[in-house]
Design a protein around this motif. Structure first.
Motif, PDB file in Angstrom:
ATOM      1  N   ASP A   1       6.313  22.579 -16.796  1.00  0.00           N
ATOM      2  CA  ASP A   1       7.222  22.730 -17.936  1.00  0.00           C
ATOM      3  C   ASP A   1       6.453  23.158 -19.185  1.00  0.00           C
ATOM      4  O   ASP A   1       6.913  24.015 -19.935  1.00  0.00           O
ATOM      5  CB  ASP A   1       7.970  21.423 -18.207  1.00  0.00           C
ATOM      6  N   GLN A   2       5.290  22.547 -19.395  1.00  0.00           N
ATOM      7  CA  GLN A   2       4.472  22.884 -20.555  1.00  0.00           C
ATOM      8  C   GLN A   2       4.017  24.342 -20.491  1.00  0.00           C
ATOM      9  O   GLN A   2       4.086  25.073 -21.479  1.00  0.00           O
ATOM     10  CB  GLN A   2       3.253  21.945 -20.637  1.00  0.00           C
TER      11      GLN A   2
ATOM     12  N   ALA B   1       3.612  13.992  -8.912  1.00  0.00           N
ATOM     13  CA  ALA B   1       4.683  14.999  -8.967  1.00  0.00           C
ATOM     14  C   ALA B   1       5.211  15.129 -10.393  1.00  0.00           C
ATOM     15  O   ALA B   1       5.478  16.240 -10.861  1.00  0.00           O
ATOM     16  CB  ALA B   1       5.806  14.625  -8.007  1.00  0.00           C
ATOM     17  N   PHE B   2       5.363  13.998 -11.079  1.00  0.00           N
ATOM     18  CA  PHE B   2       5.834  14.028 -12.462  1.00  0.00           C
ATOM     19  C   PHE B   2       4.843  14.777 -13.345  1.00  0.00           C
ATOM     20  O   PHE B   2       5.239  15.607 -14.171  1.00  0.00           O
ATOM     21  CB  PHE B   2       6.037  12.604 -12.988  1.00  0.00           C
ATOM     22  N   LEU B   3       3.547  14.494 -13.167  1.00  0.00           N
ATOM     23  CA  LEU B   3       2.529  15.172 -13.964  1.00  0.00           C
ATOM     24  C   LEU B   3       2.513  16.676 -13.677  1.00  0.00           C
ATOM     25  O   LEU B   3       2.395  17.483 -14.603  1.00  0.00           O
ATOM     26  CB  LEU B   3       1.145  14.572 -13.694  1.00  0.00           C
ATOM     27  N   GLU B   4       2.650  17.029 -12.404  1.00  0.00           N
ATOM     28  CA  GLU B   4       2.686  18.442 -12.052  1.00  0.00           C
ATOM     29  C   GLU B   4       3.895  19.132 -12.675  1.00  0.00           C
ATOM     30  O   GLU B   4       3.788  20.231 -13.215  1.00  0.00           O
ATOM     31  CB  GLU B   4       2.707  18.615 -10.531  1.00  0.00           C
TER      32      GLU B   4
ATOM     33  N   GLN C   1       0.831  -1.206   0.000  1.00  0.00           N
ATOM     34  CA  GLN C   1       0.000   0.000   0.000  1.00  0.00           C
ATOM     35  C   GLN C   1       0.866   1.257   0.000  1.00  0.00           C
ATOM     36  O   GLN C   1       0.594   2.209  -0.735  1.00  0.00           O
ATOM     37  CB  GLN C   1      -0.927   0.022   1.219  1.00  0.00           C
ATOM     38  N   ARG C   2       1.915   1.266   0.825  1.00  0.00           N
ATOM     39  CA  ARG C   2       2.825   2.417   0.860  1.00  0.00           C
ATOM     40  C   ARG C   2       3.508   2.598  -0.490  1.00  0.00           C
ATOM     41  O   ARG C   2       3.684   3.722  -0.962  1.00  0.00           O
ATOM     42  CB  ARG C   2       3.874   2.250   1.958  1.00  0.00           C
ATOM     43  N   GLU C   3       3.897   1.503  -1.113  1.00  0.00           N
ATOM     44  CA  GLU C   3       4.542   1.578  -2.434  1.00  0.00           C
ATOM     45  C   GLU C   3       3.590   2.175  -3.460  1.00  0.00           C
ATOM     46  O   GLU C   3       3.990   3.005  -4.269  1.00  0.00           O
ATOM     47  CB  GLU C   3       5.002   0.190  -2.887  1.00  0.00           C
ATOM     48  N   ARG C   4       2.317   1.721  -3.429  1.00  0.00           N
ATOM     49  CA  ARG C   4       1.339   2.260  -4.370  1.00  0.00           C
ATOM     50  C   ARG C   4       1.139   3.752  -4.137  1.00  0.00           C
ATOM     51  O   ARG C   4       1.076   4.533  -5.084  1.00  0.00           O
ATOM     52  CB  ARG C   4       0.002   1.520  -4.250  1.00  0.00           C
ATOM     53  N   LEU C   5       1.042   4.143  -2.862  1.00  0.00           N
ATOM     54  CA  LEU C   5       0.884   5.563  -2.549  1.00  0.00           C
ATOM     55  C   LEU C   5       2.098   6.352  -3.009  1.00  0.00           C
ATOM     56  O   LEU C   5       1.961   7.425  -3.603  1.00  0.00           O
ATOM     57  CB  LEU C   5       0.670   5.760  -1.041  1.00  0.00           C
ATOM     58  N   SER C   6       3.270   5.837  -2.740  1.00  0.00           N
ATOM     59  CA  SER C   6       4.503   6.504  -3.143  1.00  0.00           C
ATOM     60  C   SER C   6       4.567   6.609  -4.662  1.00  0.00           C
ATOM     61  O   SER C   6       4.953   7.642  -5.214  1.00  0.00           O
ATOM     62  CB  SER C   6       5.707   5.734  -2.611  1.00  0.00           C
ATOM     63  N   GLU C   7       4.188   5.546  -5.332  1.00  0.00           N
ATOM     64  CA  GLU C   7       4.196   5.545  -6.803  1.00  0.00           C
ATOM     65  C   GLU C   7       3.203   6.572  -7.326  1.00  0.00           C
ATOM     66  O   GLU C   7       3.513   7.324  -8.252  1.00  0.00           O
ATOM     67  CB  GLU C   7       3.836   4.145  -7.302  1.00  0.00           C
ATOM     68  N   ASN C   8       2.010   6.610  -6.712  1.00  0.00           N
ATOM     69  CA  ASN C   8       1.007   7.589  -7.140  1.00  0.00           C
ATOM     70  C   ASN C   8       1.489   9.009  -6.883  1.00  0.00           C
ATOM     71  O   ASN C   8       1.279   9.892  -7.714  1.00  0.00           O
ATOM     72  CB  ASN C   8      -0.322   7.346  -6.416  1.00  0.00           C
TER      73      ASN C   8
END
Length: 115
Positions: free
Chosen positions: A70-71, A62-65, A50-57
């Motif tokens: 950048d865009q 953060a990547f999307l933001e 669960q922590r991994e999924r949260l961290s991944e999300n």
């Protein structure tokens, strides 16, 4: 049950019933301890996933933001460049029209004469 077969074999080999009972209790204690450890590890693994999924999300978020920032920065720079380019064109047109306005002398030289 495998434990029962071993107990029967021990008794058949002539071991005392008291020794077999003691052995049985140690096996049961070890089995209970192992079951508890397995339950703990399952719970830990579930929480870890669960922590991994949260961290991944969070990482994806953060990547999307950052991608969006950048865009937007790219679009802002692009608009600034376009604005600068349009201002230069207007200035050039204004300068060109000032220098090419016909003066009365030039108008006389280029005026059409009647035939």
């Amino acid at each position: 049950d495998f434990k029962l077969q071993i107990e029967q074999a021990k008794i058949a080999n002539g071991e005392k019933l008291e020794d077999v009972s003691e052995w049985s209790l140690t096996v049961e204690a070890a089995q209970t301890s192992a079951d508890e450890n397995i339950a703990y590890l399952r719970k830990w693994l579930t929480e870890y996933k669960q922590r991994e999924r949260l961290s991944e999300n969070e990482g994806q978020q953060a990547f999307l933001e950052q991608s969006r920032k950048d865009q937007l920065e790219f679009e802002r720079t692009q608009l600034e460049m376009r604005l600068t380019y349009e201002k230069k064109i207007e200035e050039t047109k204004a300068n060109h029209s000032k220098t090419t306005e016909p003066t009365s002398n030039q108008a006389a030289k280029t005026a059409k004469l009647p035939k």
